[in-house]
Design a protein around this motif. Structure first.
Motif, short mmCIF file in Angstrom:
data_model
loop_
_atom_site.label_atom_id
_atom_site.label_comp_id
_atom_site.label_asym_id
_atom_site.label_seq_id
_atom_site.Cartn_x
_atom_site.Cartn_y
_atom_site.Cartn_z
N THR A 133 0.84 -1.19 0.00
CA THR A 133 0.00 0.00 0.00
C THR A 133 0.87 1.24 0.00
N SER A 134 0.30 2.30 -0.50
CA SER A 134 0.96 3.60 -0.53
C SER A 134 -0.07 4.65 -0.14
N SER A 135 0.28 5.49 0.82
CA SER A 135 -0.62 6.55 1.28
C SER A 135 0.06 7.89 1.08
N GLN A 136 -0.67 8.84 0.51
CA GLN A 136 -0.11 10.17 0.29
C GLN A 136 -1.16 11.23 0.62
N VAL A 137 -0.69 12.29 1.26
CA VAL A 137 -1.57 13.41 1.60
C VAL A 137 -1.80 14.22 0.33
N ARG A 138 -3.03 14.62 0.11
CA ARG A 138 -3.35 15.47 -1.04
C ARG A 138 -4.32 16.56 -0.62
N MET A 139 -4.30 17.64 -1.38
CA MET A 139 -5.21 18.75 -1.12
C MET A 139 -6.05 18.98 -2.37
N PHE A 140 -7.24 19.50 -2.14
CA PHE A 140 -8.15 19.85 -3.22
C PHE A 140 -8.29 21.36 -3.20
N VAL A 141 -7.99 22.01 -4.31
CA VAL A 141 -8.05 23.47 -4.36
C VAL A 141 -9.32 23.90 -5.08
N ALA A 142 -9.64 25.17 -4.93
CA ALA A 142 -10.82 25.72 -5.60
C ALA A 142 -10.70 25.44 -7.09
N GLY A 143 -11.77 25.04 -7.71
CA GLY A 143 -11.75 24.69 -9.12
C GLY A 143 -11.69 23.18 -9.32
N GLY A 144 -11.51 22.40 -8.23
CA GLY A 144 -11.55 20.95 -8.33
C GLY A 144 -10.23 20.25 -8.56
N ARG A 145 -9.13 20.99 -8.67
CA ARG A 145 -7.83 20.36 -8.90
C ARG A 145 -7.32 19.67 -7.64
N ARG A 146 -6.62 18.58 -7.85
CA ARG A 146 -6.02 17.84 -6.75
C ARG A 146 -4.51 18.01 -6.82
N ARG A 147 -3.89 18.10 -5.67
CA ARG A 147 -2.44 18.20 -5.61
C ARG A 147 -1.93 17.32 -4.49
N ALA A 148 -1.05 16.40 -4.82
CA ALA A 148 -0.40 15.58 -3.79
C ALA A 148 0.73 16.40 -3.17
N LEU A 149 0.99 16.16 -1.90
CA LEU A 149 2.07 16.86 -1.21
C LEU A 149 3.33 16.01 -1.29
N PRO A 150 4.30 16.42 -2.11
CA PRO A 150 5.52 15.63 -2.22
C PRO A 150 6.28 15.61 -0.90
N GLY A 151 6.90 14.49 -0.63
CA GLY A 151 7.65 14.33 0.61
C GLY A 151 6.81 13.86 1.77
N LEU A 152 5.51 13.80 1.61
CA LEU A 152 4.61 13.37 2.69
C LEU A 152 3.89 12.10 2.22
N LEU A 153 4.58 10.98 2.39
CA LEU A 153 4.15 9.71 1.83
C LEU A 153 4.51 8.58 2.80
N HIS A 154 3.69 7.56 2.80
CA HIS A 154 3.99 6.33 3.54
C HIS A 154 3.73 5.16 2.61
N SER A 155 4.73 4.30 2.43
CA SER A 155 4.55 3.11 1.60
C SER A 155 5.43 2.00 2.15
N ASP A 156 5.29 0.83 1.56
CA ASP A 156 6.12 -0.29 1.98
C ASP A 156 7.58 -0.04 1.62
N LEU A 157 7.83 0.61 0.49
CA LEU A 157 9.19 0.90 0.06
C LEU A 157 9.80 2.06 0.84
N TYR A 158 8.98 3.06 1.16
CA TYR A 158 9.43 4.23 1.92
C TYR A 158 8.55 4.41 3.15
N PRO A 159 8.76 3.59 4.19
CA PRO A 159 7.91 3.69 5.38
C PRO A 159 8.15 4.99 6.15
N SER A 160 7.09 5.53 6.70
CA SER A 160 7.16 6.73 7.52
C SER A 160 6.37 6.46 8.80
N PRO A 161 7.08 6.14 9.89
CA PRO A 161 6.38 5.77 11.12
C PRO A 161 5.50 6.89 11.68
N ASP A 162 5.84 8.14 11.40
CA ASP A 162 5.07 9.26 11.94
C ASP A 162 4.16 9.89 10.88
#
Length: 188
Positions: free
Chosen positions: A103-132
């Motif tokens: 699994t891979s989890s990433q924080v994303r934001m939705f801006v006015a107008g409906g666009r989605r943006r993922a926040l780079p560097g803020l990710l948790h996955s099996d390859l790149y685990p982030s305990p916090d």
């Protein structure tokens, strides 16, 4: 509240499996060169592979997100980044994708107008685990809730692309490519 910074260079490191895949790809290109491409073709192919791999690594290491009083600034490795002010951010959530047994989890934001943006560097996955990861997500969400009015927070409607995983998209693209190839062969 303190400004939050999430940098790719603190999180992403090339793994041995990724380097092994690159090596296998270069060996396969060497076999292709021995059976028809020739030396010049191999050098072009290997050079392009190494250049694209290097560019991907460079942008991954240079990506970052910053959460502060003016809003959220994201940079995907090029330039100074783009700031999205708090009054333009409608929703913040976590997207979790199941792919290839992990699994891979990433924080994303939705801006006015409906666009989605993922926040780079803020990710948790099996390859790149982030305990916090959960704590970091809640800190970003707290910034957003303290910086916006409750009436400005609007959860977006789920779209088709929110339900399609990377694996399903890859299967669909493969089917389209196969159909086009079959059409070319049958009509050609």
């Amino acid at each position: 509240m303190d400004e939050l910074i999430f940098r790719g260079r603190d999180r992403y490191r090339p793994s041995w499996s990724q380097l092994l895949i690159l090596l296998v790809l270069l060996v396969a290109q060497g076999f292709a060169a021995a059976h028809g491409l020739g030396t010049v073709g191999f050098l072009w192919l290997a050079g392009a592979t190494l250049a694209l791999s290097g560019l991907g690594l460079w942008t991954t290491v240079r990506c970052w997100s910053r959460v502060g009083p003016e809003g959220i600034t994201i940079c995907w490795g090029f330039g100074r980044g783009r700031t999205y002010p708090w009054d333009r951010i409608r929703w913040i959530d976590v997207r979790t994708v199941d792919a290839q047994g992990g699994t891979s989890s990433q924080v994303r934001m939705f801006v006015a107008g409906g666009r989605r943006r993922a926040l780079p560097g803020l990710l948790h996955s099996d390859l790149y685990p982030s305990p916090d990861f959960d704590e970091q997500y809640h800190r970003v969400r707290n910034w957003w809730e303290l910086s916006t009015e409750a009436s400005a927070r609007v959860e977006p409607v789920r779209r088709l692309r929110d339900r399609i995983t990377v694996t399903v998209a890859a299967v669909l693209v493969t089917l389209v490519i196969a159909a086009v190839a079959a059409a070319v062969i049958l009509l050609g």
